[in-house]
Write a protein that holds these residues in place. Structure first.
Motif: not given
Length: 515
Positions: A162-169, A199-204
């Motif tokens: 969930k990369l999108s959750k870390l945009q502000d940080r 955007q969220d990215v594939s982890l697996t």
């Protein structure tokens, strides 16, 4: 004692090493050697990236297993380091079981912290980059901008980060630490990518088997980039058996990378560490491409220069010098055999090599090898004042080409000093013995200072010259030897007492004979 931890990217084992790999590794070694000269406690990491689709595809094409291909080419990358006079403290392979275990632990923590969810990915994918491309990253409709091949349209069930959750940080990181990514052009590029909306990215990956198994779902392996990015952290858990080096060396001081992997190291990597509650590295330095015929040197494009061939003819030091002298580190730049030979002849053989030979031969001729123990010429002091600090500051920011230029200006100044003082004339004039003594002592001491400063770039030849300038022949000259301490890189700090003859440091190459 300060700690300094520098890393190179880990290199794909889908083919043999080329000059581009040597470039980053040499740069990291220059920084590591310089920091050892400062007295810092240094850890220098390099290694190989062995999982993922590029390796699996290359192995299939070669008719071997991914493990067999990885074992073969990892040894070739290992062999490159000593040939380049590189002093890495550890060589990590992502197939190491210790790395695999640590990756699983960190990424499980990311999941437990709420940054992983199951979903379906659909989009353009480059198998050579092992990267899903956004519409903004595609050229000519459906081609990879790096490899220029048609992209594959992929659809598969993956676990997502969930990369999108870390945009502000991430935006806050870039605002509070403007030197987190350098040079500034690369920082702006990364920040633009972030502000464009993450955007969220594939982890697996669910379609691959060659990778680190996902501990909570055996049908998946971790996407190769997340496995690879963690190597900088995982290596510290097992590089020295029985020791955990994370407390001393993490976070890393500098990650050196090429610009084609900027997105992963300047966006995904800090986000991943945030999600795992781990400290962030201090700096990521993004260098440009070495270009041949207008294109980045790349195994897949087939336009590579073999560093082993260059070294066989000219030596490793000449290659190290050229790569960080001819192309400003951080920018794109063209390299060629003709440019290399010109730089070798004009600067290494003439400017530096000839200065060393002339200086030593004059002391041998006029003073039987005994260096006059007098103060260096005060007229030369302003040229050397603050040199050590300027070089140290530049290397500390990974500005390796400007640092080398600072030193080379003094090499040229010493050559002018020879012409200005004309020791061969002083030796013939009555009553000029004191002037000759001062001139010879100044030349030897100036030569010693620039040699100490040049050591990280040309360690083999610099050590040879330091022995000729009086360092005991039976003592190995390493970065931590007092004779090479950065504290001594000041005019008048340690005037040698004697010199011994030496062969040309950079012999001029004979042109091939006519048929």
């Amino acid at each position: 004692m300060a700690s300094f931890y520098v890393t190179t990217p880990i290199y794909y084992v889908n083919a043999a090493p080329h000059l581009g790999h040597a470039y980053t590794t040499i740069a990291a070694d220059v920084m590591a050697r310089h920091h050892r000269q400062r007295g810092d406690d240094v850890f220098f990491l390099t290694g190989t990236d062995e999982h993922g689709e590029p390796v699996a595809l290359a192995a299939e094409a070669a008719g071997v297993t991914p493990r067999e291909l990885a074992d073969k080419n990892a040894e070739r990358f290992k062999a490159l380091a000593p040939v380049l006079n590189v002093t890495n403290d550890f060589f990590i392979r992502t197939s190491d079981p210790e790395h695999v275990k640590a990756v699983q632990e960190v990424l499980t923590k990311v999941k437990d912290n709420g940054y992983v969810e199951l979903g379906t990915y659909e989009g353009w994918y480059c198998p050579r980059c092992a990267d899903f491309k956004s519409e903004q990253e595609i050229v000519d409709g459906d081609r990879c901008p790096i490899h220029l091949i048609e992209l594959d349209w992929e659809q598969e069930e993956n676990y997502f980060f969930k990369l999108s959750k870390l945009q502000d940080r991430l935006e806050e990181l870039y605002a509070k630490h403007p030197d987190f990514v350098t040079p500034s052009t690369r920082r702006n590029e990364a920040l633009s990518f972030i502000k464009g909306g993450l955007q969220d990215v594939s982890l697996t990956r669910g379609k691959l088997t060659w990778g680190v198994p996902v501990p909570w779902d055996e049908k998946h392996v971790f996407y190769v980039w997340f496995d690879a990015l963690l190597n900088y952290y995982t290596a510290l858990t097992y590089a020295k058996p029985g020791q955990d080096l994370r407390e001393e060396f993490w976070p890393a001081s500098y990650h050196l990378i090429a610009k084609d992997i900027l997105k992963f190291h300047c966006v995904f990597w800090p986000a991943l560490l945030m999600a795992a509650d781990l400290p962030l590295p201090k700096h990521v330095f993004v260098h440009g491409y070495l270009l041949l015929e207008g294109h980045k040197m790349s195994k897949s494009l087939g336009n590579v220069l073999d560093p082993f061939e260059v070294i066989d003819k000219y030596g490793a030091d000449a290659l190290r010098f050229y790569l960080l002298r001819d192309v400003s580190f951080g920018q794109d730049g063209s390299v060629s055999t003709a440019d290399f030979e010109k730089r070798y002849e004009s600067e290494l053989a003439n400017d530096f090599g000839n200065l060393a030979s002339r200086t030593i031969k004059m002391v041998l001729r006029y003073r039987d090898g005994a260096v006059p123990q007098v103060e260096p010429d005060p007229t030369l002091q302003p040229d050397f004042e603050g040199l050590q600090d300027r070089v140290s500051a530049l290397v500390g920011r990974a500005e390796l080409t400007p640092a080398l230029e600072e030193i080379w200006q003094r090499v040229r100044r010493l050559n002018r000093y020879v012409d200005e003082q004309a020791p061969w004339k002083l030796a013939k004039e009555e009553g000029r013995a004191a002037d000759l003594d001062r001139t010879l002592a100044t030349l030897v001491e100036g030569l010693r200072v620039v040699t100490v400063l040049l050591y990280p770039w040309i360690p083999e030849r610099a050590a040879t010259l330091m022995h000729a300038l009086g360092a005991p022949a039976d003592v190995e000259l390493t970065d931590t030897n007092p004779a090479l301490s950065l504290a001594t890189a000041k005019l008048g700090a340690r005037v040698p007492t004697h010199v011994t003859d030496l062969d040309p440091l950079f012999p001029k190459q004979q042109p091939p004979k006519a048929a």
